[in-house]
Design a protein around this motif. Structure first.
Motif, PDB file in Angstrom:
ATOM      1  N   UNK A 185       0.675  -1.237   0.113  1.00 35.44           N
ATOM      2  CA  UNK A 185      -0.014   0.035  -0.230  1.00 35.44           C
ATOM      3  C   UNK A 185       1.003   1.362   0.057  1.00 35.44           C
ATOM      4  N   UNK A 186       2.169   1.180   0.845  1.00 35.16           N
ATOM      5  CA  UNK A 186       2.689   2.426   1.214  1.00 35.16           C
ATOM      6  C   UNK A 186       3.563   2.536  -0.388  1.00 35.16           C
ATOM      7  N   UNK A 187       4.042   1.593  -0.968  1.00 30.32           N
ATOM      8  CA  UNK A 187       4.806   1.455  -2.136  1.00 30.32           C
ATOM      9  C   UNK A 187       4.013   2.104  -3.362  1.00 30.32           C
ATOM     10  N   UNK A 188       2.698   1.811  -3.399  1.00 34.99           N
ATOM     11  CA  UNK A 188       1.582   2.293  -4.174  1.00 34.99           C
ATOM     12  C   UNK A 188       1.275   3.837  -4.087  1.00 34.99           C
ATOM     13  N   UNK A 189       1.436   4.222  -2.937  1.00 34.78           N
ATOM     14  CA  UNK A 189       0.940   5.508  -2.588  1.00 34.78           C
ATOM     15  C   UNK A 189       2.121   6.454  -3.080  1.00 34.78           C
ATOM     16  N   UNK A 245       2.169   6.317  -6.919  1.00 32.42           N
ATOM     17  CA  UNK A 245       1.121   7.493  -7.280  1.00 32.42           C
ATOM     18  C   UNK A 245       1.470   9.021  -7.050  1.00 32.42           C
ATOM     19  N   UNK A 246       2.165   9.319  -6.017  1.00 31.84           N
ATOM     20  CA  UNK A 246       2.428  10.675  -5.656  1.00 31.84           C
ATOM     21  C   UNK A 246       3.451  11.242  -6.605  1.00 31.84           C
ATOM     22  N   UNK A 247       4.371  10.502  -6.763  1.00 32.51           N
ATOM     23  CA  UNK A 247       5.714  10.825  -7.558  1.00 32.51           C
ATOM     24  C   UNK A 247       5.141  10.966  -9.013  1.00 32.51           C
ATOM     25  N   UNK A 248       4.233   9.963  -9.599  1.00 31.17           N
ATOM     26  CA  UNK A 248       3.694  10.072 -10.840  1.00 31.17           C
ATOM     27  C   UNK A 248       3.017  11.457 -10.896  1.00 31.17           C
ATOM     28  N   UNK A 249       2.024  11.937 -10.084  1.00 28.83           N
ATOM     29  CA  UNK A 249       1.269  13.182 -10.195  1.00 28.83           C
ATOM     30  C   UNK A 249       2.159  14.239 -10.078  1.00 28.83           C
ATOM     31  N   UNK A 250       3.128  14.449  -9.375  1.00 31.25           N
ATOM     32  CA  UNK A 250       4.116  15.471  -9.451  1.00 31.25           C
ATOM     33  C   UNK A 250       4.871  15.370 -10.615  1.00 31.25           C
ATOM     34  N   UNK A 251       5.130  14.277 -11.295  1.00 31.39           N
ATOM     35  CA  UNK A 251       5.939  14.297 -12.635  1.00 31.39           C
ATOM     36  C   UNK A 251       5.216  14.779 -13.663  1.00 31.39           C
ATOM     37  N   UNK A 252       4.031  14.832 -13.680  1.00 31.08           N
ATOM     38  CA  UNK A 252       3.108  15.407 -14.853  1.00 31.08           C
ATOM     39  C   UNK A 252       3.188  16.867 -14.848  1.00 31.08           C
ATOM     40  N   UNK A 272      12.444  13.284 -10.457  1.00 32.00           N
ATOM     41  CA  UNK A 272      10.940  12.812 -10.305  1.00 32.00           C
ATOM     42  C   UNK A 272      10.216  12.851 -11.544  1.00 32.00           C
ATOM     43  N   UNK A 273      10.660  13.906 -12.451  1.00 38.10           N
ATOM     44  CA  UNK A 273      10.043  14.036 -13.773  1.00 38.10           C
ATOM     45  C   UNK A 273      10.378  12.595 -14.587  1.00 38.10           C
ATOM     46  N   UNK A 274      11.525  11.828 -14.176  1.00 37.23           N
ATOM     47  CA  UNK A 274      11.602  10.498 -14.713  1.00 37.23           C
ATOM     48  C   UNK A 274      10.409   9.684 -14.910  1.00 37.23           C
ATOM     49  N   UNK A 275       9.532   9.942 -13.957  1.00 35.42           N
ATOM     50  CA  UNK A 275       8.399   8.863 -13.838  1.00 35.42           C
ATOM     51  C   UNK A 275       7.493   8.963 -14.889  1.00 35.42           C
ATOM     52  N   UNK A 291      11.062   3.148 -11.963  1.00 36.39           N
ATOM     53  CA  UNK A 291      11.264   4.451 -12.352  1.00 36.39           C
ATOM     54  C   UNK A 291      12.672   4.456 -13.427  1.00 36.39           C
ATOM     55  N   UNK A 292      13.653   3.622 -13.027  1.00 32.15           N
ATOM     56  CA  UNK A 292      14.881   3.846 -13.732  1.00 32.15           C
ATOM     57  C   UNK A 292      14.776   2.872 -14.681  1.00 32.15           C
ATOM     58  N   UNK A 293      13.769   1.784 -14.884  1.00 30.10           N
ATOM     59  CA  UNK A 293      13.903   0.889 -15.813  1.00 30.10           C
ATOM     60  C   UNK A 293      12.704   1.065 -16.820  1.00 30.10           C
ATOM     61  N   UNK A 294      12.136   2.130 -17.013  1.00 28.12           N
ATOM     62  CA  UNK A 294      11.011   2.596 -17.733  1.00 28.12           C
ATOM     63  C   UNK A 294      11.418   2.409 -19.197  1.00 28.12           C
ATOM     64  N   UNK A 295      12.613   2.512 -19.766  1.00 27.49           N
ATOM     65  CA  UNK A 295      12.934   2.375 -21.092  1.00 27.49           C
ATOM     66  C   UNK A 295      13.724   1.387 -21.441  1.00 27.49           C
ATOM     67  N   UNK A 296      13.617   0.378 -20.516  1.00 23.27           N
ATOM     68  CA  UNK A 296      14.336  -1.250 -21.130  1.00 23.27           C
ATOM     69  C   UNK A 296      15.425  -1.430 -20.214  1.00 23.27           C
ATOM     70  N   UNK A 297      15.815  -0.521 -19.180  1.00 22.05           N
ATOM     71  CA  UNK A 297      17.217  -1.105 -18.322  1.00 22.05           C
ATOM     72  C   UNK A 297      16.708  -2.054 -17.487  1.00 22.05           C
ATOM     73  N   UNK A 298      17.629  -2.930 -17.277  1.00 22.29           N
ATOM     74  CA  UNK A 298      17.445  -4.028 -16.248  1.00 22.29           C
ATOM     75  C   UNK A 298      18.275  -3.759 -14.859  1.00 22.29           C
ATOM     76  N   UNK A 299      17.519  -3.762 -13.815  1.00 24.70           N
ATOM     77  CA  UNK A 299      18.075  -3.455 -12.495  1.00 24.70           C
ATOM     78  C   UNK A 299      18.773  -4.461 -11.972  1.00 24.70           C
ATOM     79  N   UNK A 300      19.974  -4.329 -11.698  1.00 19.51           N
ATOM     80  CA  UNK A 300      20.678  -5.640 -10.930  1.00 19.51           C
ATOM     81  C   UNK A 300      21.518  -5.307  -9.811  1.00 19.51           C
ATOM     82  N   UNK A 301      20.975  -5.934  -8.686  1.00 12.63           N
ATOM     83  CA  UNK A 301      21.707  -5.892  -7.318  1.00 12.63           C
ATOM     84  C   UNK A 301      22.998  -6.043  -7.568  1.00 12.63           C
ATOM     85  N   UNK A 302      23.931  -5.446  -6.823  1.00  9.47           N
ATOM     86  CA  UNK A 302      25.351  -5.643  -7.017  1.00  9.47           C
ATOM     87  C   UNK A 302      25.721  -7.161  -6.661  1.00  9.47           C
ATOM     88  N   UNK A 303      25.155  -7.733  -5.704  1.00 10.18           N
ATOM     89  CA  UNK A 303      25.543  -9.283  -5.285  1.00 10.18           C
ATOM     90  C   UNK A 303      25.100 -10.264  -6.632  1.00 10.18           C
TER      91      UNK A 303
END
Length: 288
Positions: A1-5, A8-15, A78-81, A154-166
């Protein structure tokens, strides 16, 4: 729930259009610099350590320019969203993409190295849009899992794959012999478990991340530095690629690590206000 909130907030600001976001940035500058004085002690201490040859007045001028840029970095991130691909391409100019493509043409993967400099976050979007080959972004997971998931999306919107260091090695093995680019933000502070190598960086005895070098040796992939500088026009950047290492196995241990850190240091000295001075970069000390 917190993650969705949060998402959503970031998306609204990014618009919001850029002109409104920069108005918010102007207000944030006043709040952060004059009212809250956000990490001002950390920033000034870092600048004193990095530039002992400068006067206190000069260091305060750098600090003020940093605080003027920092809120822009926040609102642009934030605009990246919701930012369009065409806008990303317009706002970050690739000066010499052929420096990366020439390695792809040889069937090689590229180890991209950058720093917490300029707008490295928006740079992730731009690098994601420069090729259809696999794009990996190596990251250190945040302690807050909700923010971690939101920022990864947010960072993977255009096809990047996020990979944890480990998990880096697992992905590198899978992509062996395939053109791809793996991006490392290599100026972060490692833990003692991740590195035991100290070197002088900005006049300080600094524990530095050696993972980039280790991966380069294992994969034999070239290392290309991606410098994201800021243009005179607000919100516009450029990315210049420099191949630092062609054949990683020809270098002595720690030589590659020293090389890309020295390159980062040079870029910081040229325009120091665009590095992340609020970061506690020198909190790790040599163990006795």
């Amino acid at each position: 729930m917190r993650q969705k909130l949060i998402a959503t907030l970031l998306h609204i600001i990014s618009l919001l259009p850029f002109w409104i976001l920069y108005g918010i940035s102007d207000l944030l500058f006043v709040l952060l610099f004059y009212v809250i004085k956000y990490r001002k002690g950390v920033v000034m201490e870092n600048l004193r350590k990095a530039f002992p040859e400068k006067t206190e007045v000069e260091r305060k001028q750098i600090a003020k320019r940093f605080y003027r840029f920092f809120p822009d970095l926040i609102v642009e991130s934030i605009k990246m969203k919701s930012i369009k691909a065409s806008t990303v391409i317009k706002r970050i100019e690739l000066l010499n993409p052929e420096e990366v493509y020439k390695h792809f043409k040889k069937g090689k993967g590229v180890i991209g190295v950058t720093a917490h400099y300029g707008n490295w976050e928006l740079g992730i979007h731009r690098l994601s849009l420069m090729t259809d080959y696999p794009r990996l972004v190596i990251y250190k997971p945040l302690n807050d899992k909700n923010f971690n998931e939101v920022y990864n999306a947010l960072r993977s919107r255009f096809g990047a794959t996020m990979v944890p260091m480990k998990q880096i090695l697992r992905h590198m093995i899978r992509l062996k012999g395939t053109p791809h680019i793996s991006m490392f933000v290599a100026d972060q502070t490692p833990t003692y478990q991740d590195s035991d190598y100290f070197m002088e960086f900005l006049n300080q005895d600094t524990l530095v991340y050696t993972g980039t070098e280790r991966i380069a040796r294992l994969t034999k992939n070239p290392i290309v530095y991606c410098h994201i500088g800021r243009k005179a026009k607000r919100g516009y950047y450029y990315c210049k690629f420099t191949t630092l290492v062609e054949a990683p196995t020809e270098y002595e241990e720690h030589e590659i690590t020293a090389l890309h850190n020295r390159f980062t240091e040079q870029r910081i000295r040229e325009q120091p206000e665009y590095w992340l001075w609020s970061h506690r970069r020198w909190k790790r000390k040599r163990r006795k």
